[in-house]
Design a protein around this motif. Sequence first.
Motif, PDB file in Angstrom:
ATOM      1  N   SER A   8     -15.197  10.455  19.173  1.00 59.47           N
ATOM      2  CA  SER A   8     -15.303  11.886  19.460  1.00 59.47           C
ATOM      3  C   SER A   8     -14.082  12.662  18.988  1.00 59.47           C
ATOM      4  O   SER A   8     -14.034  13.884  19.114  1.00 59.47           O
ATOM      5  N   HIS A  13     -14.996  11.611  14.079  1.00 60.34           N
ATOM      6  CA  HIS A  13     -16.136  12.422  13.643  1.00 60.34           C
ATOM      7  C   HIS A  13     -16.280  12.406  12.122  1.00 60.34           C
ATOM      8  O   HIS A  13     -17.395  12.314  11.589  1.00 60.34           O
ATOM      9  N   VAL A  32     -17.033   5.910  22.814  1.00 60.42           N
ATOM     10  CA  VAL A  32     -16.347   7.063  23.393  1.00 60.42           C
ATOM     11  C   VAL A  32     -16.092   6.832  24.878  1.00 60.42           C
ATOM     12  O   VAL A  32     -16.821   6.086  25.537  1.00 60.42           O
ATOM     13  N   ARG A  33     -15.082   7.494  25.391  1.00 62.67           N
ATOM     14  CA  ARG A  33     -14.778   7.373  26.820  1.00 62.67           C
ATOM     15  C   ARG A  33     -15.823   8.114  27.653  1.00 62.67           C
ATOM     16  O   ARG A  33     -16.230   7.653  28.716  1.00 62.67           O
ATOM     17  N   SER A  34     -16.247   9.280  27.155  1.00 64.94           N
ATOM     18  CA  SER A  34     -17.201  10.115  27.907  1.00 64.94           C
ATOM     19  C   SER A  34     -18.440  10.373  27.059  1.00 64.94           C
ATOM     20  O   SER A  34     -18.483  11.330  26.274  1.00 64.94           O
ATOM     21  N   GLU A  36     -21.158  11.726  27.629  1.00 62.45           N
ATOM     22  CA  GLU A  36     -21.776  13.040  27.796  1.00 62.45           C
ATOM     23  C   GLU A  36     -21.175  14.081  26.838  1.00 62.45           C
ATOM     24  O   GLU A  36     -21.774  15.129  26.588  1.00 62.45           O
ATOM     25  N   LYS A  37     -19.993  13.770  26.301  1.00 62.94           N
ATOM     26  CA  LYS A  37     -19.356  14.693  25.363  1.00 62.94           C
ATOM     27  C   LYS A  37     -19.704  14.375  23.905  1.00 62.94           C
ATOM     28  O   LYS A  37     -19.164  14.998  22.990  1.00 62.94           O
ATOM     29  N   ALA A  38     -20.587  13.406  23.707  1.00 62.53           N
ATOM     30  CA  ALA A  38     -20.945  12.994  22.346  1.00 62.53           C
ATOM     31  C   ALA A  38     -22.411  13.271  22.041  1.00 62.53           C
ATOM     32  O   ALA A  38     -23.030  12.592  21.222  1.00 62.53           O
ATOM     33  N   GLN A  39     -22.964  14.303  22.670  1.00 64.06           N
ATOM     34  CA  GLN A  39     -24.372  14.637  22.454  1.00 64.06           C
ATOM     35  C   GLN A  39     -24.635  15.003  21.004  1.00 64.06           C
ATOM     36  O   GLN A  39     -25.707  14.715  20.458  1.00 64.06           O
ATOM     37  N   ASP A  40     -23.651  15.606  20.342  1.00 56.98           N
ATOM     38  CA  ASP A  40     -23.829  15.989  18.934  1.00 56.98           C
ATOM     39  C   ASP A  40     -24.048  14.759  18.056  1.00 56.98           C
ATOM     40  O   ASP A  40     -24.817  14.800  17.090  1.00 56.98           O
ATOM     41  N   ASP A  52     -13.785   2.372  27.495  1.00 58.93           N
ATOM     42  CA  ASP A  52     -12.563   2.985  28.020  1.00 58.93           C
ATOM     43  C   ASP A  52     -11.409   2.004  27.889  1.00 58.93           C
ATOM     44  O   ASP A  52     -11.490   0.871  28.372  1.00 58.93           O
TER      45      ASP A  52
END
Length: 283
Positions: A8, A13, A32-34, A36-40, A52
């Motif tokens: 991310s 990217h 990725v750690r999160s 939910e922040k990698a929806q793209d 993590d």
Amino acid sequence: MIAITGASGHLGHLVIKSLLAKTDASNILALVRSPEKAQDLRELGVVVRAADYDQPESYVEALKGVDKLLLISGSAVGQRVAQHKAVIDAAKANGVALLAYTSILKADSSPILLAAEHKETEALIKASGVPFTLLRNGWYSENYTENLAHVLAHGAVIGHAGEGRVATASRADFADAAAVVLTSAESHAGKIYELTGDADFSMADYAAVVAELSAKEIAYVDMPFEDYKNALIGAGVPEGFATVLADADAAIKGSWLSKNGSTLSDLIGRPTTPIKESIKAAL
């Protein structure tokens, strides 16, 4: 499957963007750690898994079924060796066929403070027995162009680099090199690549190009080490990181980040992005 750590982030990217031009999205795994922040990334068809550094067992699970892995060096300076070890150990446990690592130029001999953790990580990779490729990246052009607002506001580029020269390339150039290593039919195992831009420049040269493209008066102001460090601290940079930045300029003065052959452009099959183009895009 090809896995990318830190997917991310800026470089992550760009590596995935480059990989998408070479292989199907379903072959690419973003770690990725999160999540939910990698929806793209999911919307592009890329597989996303949580991993993590602070939970080493998460990497053991996340790397299941992975053939090739790009370990993008972490951003937590001072904690990176332990974090990288968690990934290396998980790669070994999962029988990963190739581990590529984004190191630093001349990691085994460079006096630059940032090189120490890279040198230790390289030693851990070699000791692991996992086939590896070391991508010893030089300086990113974005290290400079992302700070152009301050340069334009103050009419000056400040530093401690003297007349030393640095051979930058864009993050996209380095990302393309990683994608080549990860997808090429040719084996890159055991290779150590020293990667720099095709041309180097001094900070005075850089200031002159910024002045030309911005139509503003911009000068390079060279400062003693402590003065430059204190100027960075005064601008809000944490003291530890200010020391790292001033030390990097000392390395430029000592020619540790200057042009080192054409390996990067040879790998990506095109010239590296000139600093003038990166400045123009940032402006």
